[in-house]
Design an enzyme around this catalytic site. Sequence first.
Site, PDB file in Angstrom:
ATOM      1  N   ASP A   1      -0.591   4.968   0.758  1.00 17.73           N
ATOM      2  CA  ASP A   1      -0.440   6.178   2.178  1.00 17.73           C
ATOM      3  C   ASP A   1      -0.494   5.350   3.484  1.00 17.73           C
ATOM      4  O   ASP A   1      -1.168   4.180   3.554  1.00 17.73           O
ATOM      5  CB  ASP A   1      -2.077   6.572   2.017  1.00 17.73           C
ATOM      6  CG  ASP A   1      -2.298   7.170   0.969  1.00 17.73           C
ATOM      7  OD1 ASP A   1      -2.680   8.580   0.916  1.00 17.73           O
ATOM      8  OD2 ASP A   1      -1.107   7.141  -0.908  1.00 17.73           O
TER       9      ASP A   1
ATOM     10  N   ASP B   1       0.698  -0.994  -0.342  1.00 15.35           N
ATOM     11  CA  ASP B   1       0.320   0.029   0.223  1.00 15.35           C
ATOM     12  C   ASP B   1       1.160   1.069  -0.118  1.00 15.35           C
ATOM     13  O   ASP B   1       2.213   0.968   0.029  1.00 15.35           O
ATOM     14  CB  ASP B   1      -0.714  -0.315   1.275  1.00 15.35           C
ATOM     15  CG  ASP B   1      -1.903   1.034   0.755  1.00 15.35           C
ATOM     16  OD1 ASP B   1      -2.238   1.764   0.837  1.00 15.35           O
ATOM     17  OD2 ASP B   1      -1.746   2.172   2.374  1.00 15.35           O
TER      18      ASP B   1
END
Length: 301
Positions: free
Chosen positions: A102, A100
Amino acid sequence: MSSNVTAVSYGLKLSLPDVQRLRSLLTAAGLAVDAETRTGDGRFEVYTADCVLESGAGADTDARLEELRRSVAGSGVDGVDTALVPAALRTAPRKFLIMDVDSTLIQQEVIELLAAYAGKREEVTAVTEAAMRGELDFAQSLHARVAVLAGLPADVVDAVRAEVRLTDGAAELVAAFKAAGHAVAVVSGGFNQILRPIAEGLGLHYWIANELEIVDGALTGKVIGDVIDRAAKEKYLREWAAAEGIPMEHTVAVGDGANDLDMLGAAGIGIAFNAKPAVQAAADAAVNLPFLDAVRYIAGV
């Protein structure tokens, strides 16, 4: 019936009594401890134990491993996390790492930085946190959050890009995987306009995020095309690993929110990075250190 498993424990500090307790914990959980190593680089310390898992006649090894993971996670040393990793993954000649972005690859939530320019940061932060806890549909929440950006000049994207900082250890993690000949990808519910220079700078093999719509030099408050949600993250993991000829058993996924759960569950090992409680509970392993490169020790890179 037996299988080889590696137990990897990591924390800011690992004293000799901690190691002895971890060894006893593994033995009590039914793991025969073989070779052991201790490493550290001044930021955190790692204890690695090669073990043999006796699953019993006719037993499901995966189910037994899952049972042991929960047993070890619930009774370990304070401030220390332990990952139980199939030895076949750690010794695989090629691995696929997908992350991922953020609050994982980078320290911030980009939508919150953008929303600050619209005077809506607190409102958007509350929605983001609820979405990451799995309380809201991600696609719907993304559309709602992006809508508050309508009318902002496109140059706020450049300003936000300048605010973004990689998580400590992120560049080192990517470099280590690439140097060992493994493939590295990121998949994000964020935005291509922010991710593109980061991905190119790190030399990632694959990357994708949402595309902010910009018309006549201003954000429209919309995204172009399908939203990168939790199902899309798993889809890209499978597609990219297949393109590299890497079996799913040799993939490593890292994330922090509910949007990452499908990807974490599909990977050979799913790692929750400073994640929400529900994500930590569902993942195969958790890293609660501020250093993303702790993942390389779990993966054997």
